[in-house]
Design a protein around this motif. Structure first.
Motif, PDB file in Angstrom:
ATOM      1  N   ALA A 129       7.304   8.408  46.517  1.00  0.00           N
ATOM      2  CA  ALA A 129       6.997   9.621  47.294  1.00  0.00           C
ATOM      3  C   ALA A 129       7.052  10.834  46.380  1.00  0.00           C
ATOM      4  CB  ALA A 129       7.970   9.786  48.451  1.00  0.00           C
ATOM      5  N   ILE A 130       5.987  11.609  46.402  1.00  0.00           N
ATOM      6  CA  ILE A 130       5.925  12.839  45.614  1.00  0.00           C
ATOM      7  C   ILE A 130       6.074  14.015  46.573  1.00  0.00           C
ATOM      8  CG2 ILE A 130       4.535  14.253  44.060  1.00  0.00           C
ATOM      9  CD1 ILE A 130       3.092  11.717  43.195  1.00  0.00           C
ATOM     10  N   ARG A 131       7.115  14.788  46.382  1.00  0.00           N
ATOM     11  CA  ARG A 131       7.403  15.902  47.281  1.00  0.00           C
ATOM     12  C   ARG A 131       6.747  17.195  46.795  1.00  0.00           C
ATOM     13  NH1 ARG A 131      11.502  15.032  50.953  1.00  0.00           N
ATOM     14  NH2 ARG A 131      12.408  12.943  50.832  1.00  0.00           N
ATOM     15  N   TRP A 132       6.445  18.060  47.753  1.00  0.00           N
ATOM     16  CA  TRP A 132       5.839  19.344  47.420  1.00  0.00           C
ATOM     17  C   TRP A 132       6.722  20.152  46.479  1.00  0.00           C
ATOM     18  CZ3 TRP A 132       1.003  20.492  47.942  1.00  0.00           C
ATOM     19  CH2 TRP A 132       0.247  19.941  48.968  1.00  0.00           C
ATOM     20  N   TYR A 133       8.033  20.073  46.687  1.00  0.00           N
ATOM     21  CA  TYR A 133       8.943  20.857  45.845  1.00  0.00           C
ATOM     22  C   TYR A 133       8.866  20.384  44.394  1.00  0.00           C
ATOM     23  CZ  TYR A 133      12.852  23.976  45.007  1.00  0.00           C
ATOM     24  OH  TYR A 133      13.634  25.017  44.555  1.00  0.00           O
ATOM     25  N   ILE A 187       3.282  26.418  29.906  1.00  0.00           N
ATOM     26  CA  ILE A 187       2.581  25.978  28.695  1.00  0.00           C
ATOM     27  C   ILE A 187       1.262  26.724  28.521  1.00  0.00           C
ATOM     28  CG2 ILE A 187       1.421  24.026  27.615  1.00  0.00           C
ATOM     29  CD1 ILE A 187       4.437  23.912  27.403  1.00  0.00           C
ATOM     30  N   VAL A 188       0.486  26.840  29.593  1.00  0.00           N
ATOM     31  CA  VAL A 188      -0.832  27.486  29.500  1.00  0.00           C
ATOM     32  C   VAL A 188      -0.689  28.957  29.129  1.00  0.00           C
ATOM     33  CG1 VAL A 188      -2.866  28.178  30.816  1.00  0.00           C
ATOM     34  CG2 VAL A 188      -1.945  25.861  31.068  1.00  0.00           C
ATOM     35  N   ALA A 212       6.401  29.728  41.992  1.00  0.00           N
ATOM     36  CA  ALA A 212       6.194  28.343  42.419  1.00  0.00           C
ATOM     37  C   ALA A 212       7.413  27.822  43.159  1.00  0.00           C
ATOM     38  CB  ALA A 212       5.887  27.468  41.196  1.00  0.00           C
ATOM     39  N   GLY A 213       8.598  28.141  42.673  1.00  0.00           N
ATOM     40  CA  GLY A 213       9.815  27.701  43.340  1.00  0.00           C
ATOM     41  C   GLY A 213       9.951  28.273  44.737  1.00  0.00           C
ATOM     42  N   ARG A 214       9.631  29.557  44.892  1.00  0.00           N
ATOM     43  CA  ARG A 214       9.725  30.175  46.223  1.00  0.00           C
ATOM     44  C   ARG A 214       8.688  29.598  47.175  1.00  0.00           C
ATOM     45  NH1 ARG A 214      14.748  31.191  46.020  1.00  0.00           N
ATOM     46  NH2 ARG A 214      15.344  32.746  44.466  1.00  0.00           N
ATOM     47  N   LEU A 241       6.209  19.030  43.069  1.00  0.00           N
ATOM     48  CA  LEU A 241       4.920  19.500  42.561  1.00  0.00           C
ATOM     49  C   LEU A 241       4.983  20.967  42.151  1.00  0.00           C
ATOM     50  CD1 LEU A 241       2.323  17.838  44.976  1.00  0.00           C
ATOM     51  CD2 LEU A 241       2.796  17.277  42.580  1.00  0.00           C
ATOM     52  N   MET A 242       5.780  21.747  42.857  1.00  0.00           N
ATOM     53  CA  MET A 242       5.918  23.159  42.491  1.00  0.00           C
ATOM     54  C   MET A 242       6.583  23.300  41.122  1.00  0.00           C
ATOM     55  SD  MET A 242       4.468  24.965  44.811  1.00  0.00           S
ATOM     56  CE  MET A 242       3.297  23.612  44.905  1.00  0.00           C
ATOM     57  N   TYR A 243       7.539  22.426  40.838  1.00  0.00           N
ATOM     58  CA  TYR A 243       8.143  22.425  39.497  1.00  0.00           C
ATOM     59  C   TYR A 243       7.095  22.061  38.451  1.00  0.00           C
ATOM     60  CZ  TYR A 243      13.095  23.189  40.459  1.00  0.00           C
ATOM     61  OH  TYR A 243      14.301  23.761  40.782  1.00  0.00           O
ATOM     62  N   LEU A 244       6.241  21.080  38.775  1.00  0.00           N
ATOM     63  CA  LEU A 244       5.182  20.695  37.840  1.00  0.00           C
ATOM     64  C   LEU A 244       4.232  21.861  37.602  1.00  0.00           C
ATOM     65  CD1 LEU A 244       3.748  18.531  36.175  1.00  0.00           C
ATOM     66  CD2 LEU A 244       2.522  17.849  38.259  1.00  0.00           C
ATOM     67  N   VAL A 245       3.867  22.577  38.666  1.00  0.00           N
ATOM     68  CA  VAL A 245       3.018  23.761  38.526  1.00  0.00           C
ATOM     69  C   VAL A 245       3.678  24.791  37.618  1.00  0.00           C
ATOM     70  CG1 VAL A 245       2.100  25.769  39.774  1.00  0.00           C
ATOM     71  CG2 VAL A 245       1.804  23.472  40.714  1.00  0.00           C
TER      72      VAL A 245
END
Length: 269
Positions: A18-22, A34-35, A138-140, A24-28
């Motif tokens: 299971a991949i949680r939205w939270y 990096i970008v 992203a965290g918020r 994914l926000m860390y991944l974002v």
């Protein structure tokens, strides 16, 4: 009256995974770091940074955020509870992270990274500071999707009901912080750091800006139930933000007093 959309906290599931939205926000947040970091290294006034430097810096920063954020929550918010249940300090999956503790953890990580790469602490801080607010945003947004860290009860037209909490209209304080300490602080810092500034000025600007936006947002955020409001009717988040504001202002004053007209920094005497 607005109602929280009640997002499913799981964005994607494949079998038992299971991949949680939270998450994914860390991944974002990491991708944006990096970008934007590579763009800043290539086009900004801070030169001499490589892709490997950014990767290593991100690794140090993640450790600082996780360890500092958890220990900050333990020490600032529930010291007596965790003194009686020390093993639960390791239960990070149950939640409980503090930004101000994470900031202290990151400061230690930046110092260690600076020592490893022969850069000064302030040099590393000035480079990193403009890259932080997008991660905060992203965290918020993750907090909003989960319907956590809700705001205080209010009657403003944009008040929102969070059914998972209660049926009272509340400030969508997660969105206040998303826009304030996230997007707006990023825009201000990106503009401010776009030109050569005295060493420590960008770091000081970040501390001041975050402290101010967090202090203001706390007026709409529900205080932690186990703490409530503290002295002078301020929350723990506000009390922890005040030293940031003071330190940031002092850093900027110190930086500009040591700077000549061209924006460079005089050697220390």
């Amino acid at each position: 009256m607005l109602v929280h959309p009640q997002f499913d906290p799981i964005a994607l599931s494949v079998g038992p995974l299971a991949i949680r939205w939270y998450g994914l926000m860390y991944l974002v947040a990491f991708v944006l770091f990096i970008v934007l970091g590579r763009y800043r290294a290539r086009s900004g006034p801070e030169r001499g940074w490589t892709a490997e430097d950014l990767d290593n810096l991100l690794f140090y920063g993640v450790l600082g955020v996780v360890l500092g954020g958890r220990l900050g929550y333990v020490l600032f918010y529930k010291p007596m509870y965790y003194l009686q249940h020390p093993l639960e300090i390791l239960y990070v999956w149950q939640g409980g992270m503090a930004f101000h503790g994470g900031l202290l953890g990151v400061l230690v990580a930046l110092w260690l990274f600076g020592r490893k790469t022969n850069r000064s602490f302030l040099q590393v801080g000035d480079f990193v500071a403009p890259l932080v607010p997008t991660g905060l945003a992203a965290g918020r947004m993750g907090n909003f999707i989960n319907g956590e860290l809700v705001g205080r009860v209010t009657d403003v037209p944009w008040a929102m009901i969070f059914p998972q909490v209660d049926n009272l209209p509340r400030h969508p304080s997660q969105l206040y912080q998303f826009f304030g300490e996230g997007l707006l602080l990023f825009a201000l810092l990106w503009w401010f750091s776009g030109k050569a500034r005295p060493r420590a000025a960008v770091s000081g600007f970040f501390l001041t800006g975050y402290g101010v936006f967090r202090f203001l947002a706390e007026f709409g955020r529900q205080p932690d139930d186990f703490l409530g409001l503290l002295g002078f009717g301020l929350s723990m988040g506000q009390w922890l933000s005040l030293p940031m504001i003071i330190a940031g202002i002092l850093m900027m004053v110190w930086a500009y007093r040591r700077a000549d007209y061209s924006g460079t920094t005089r050697p220390a005497r």
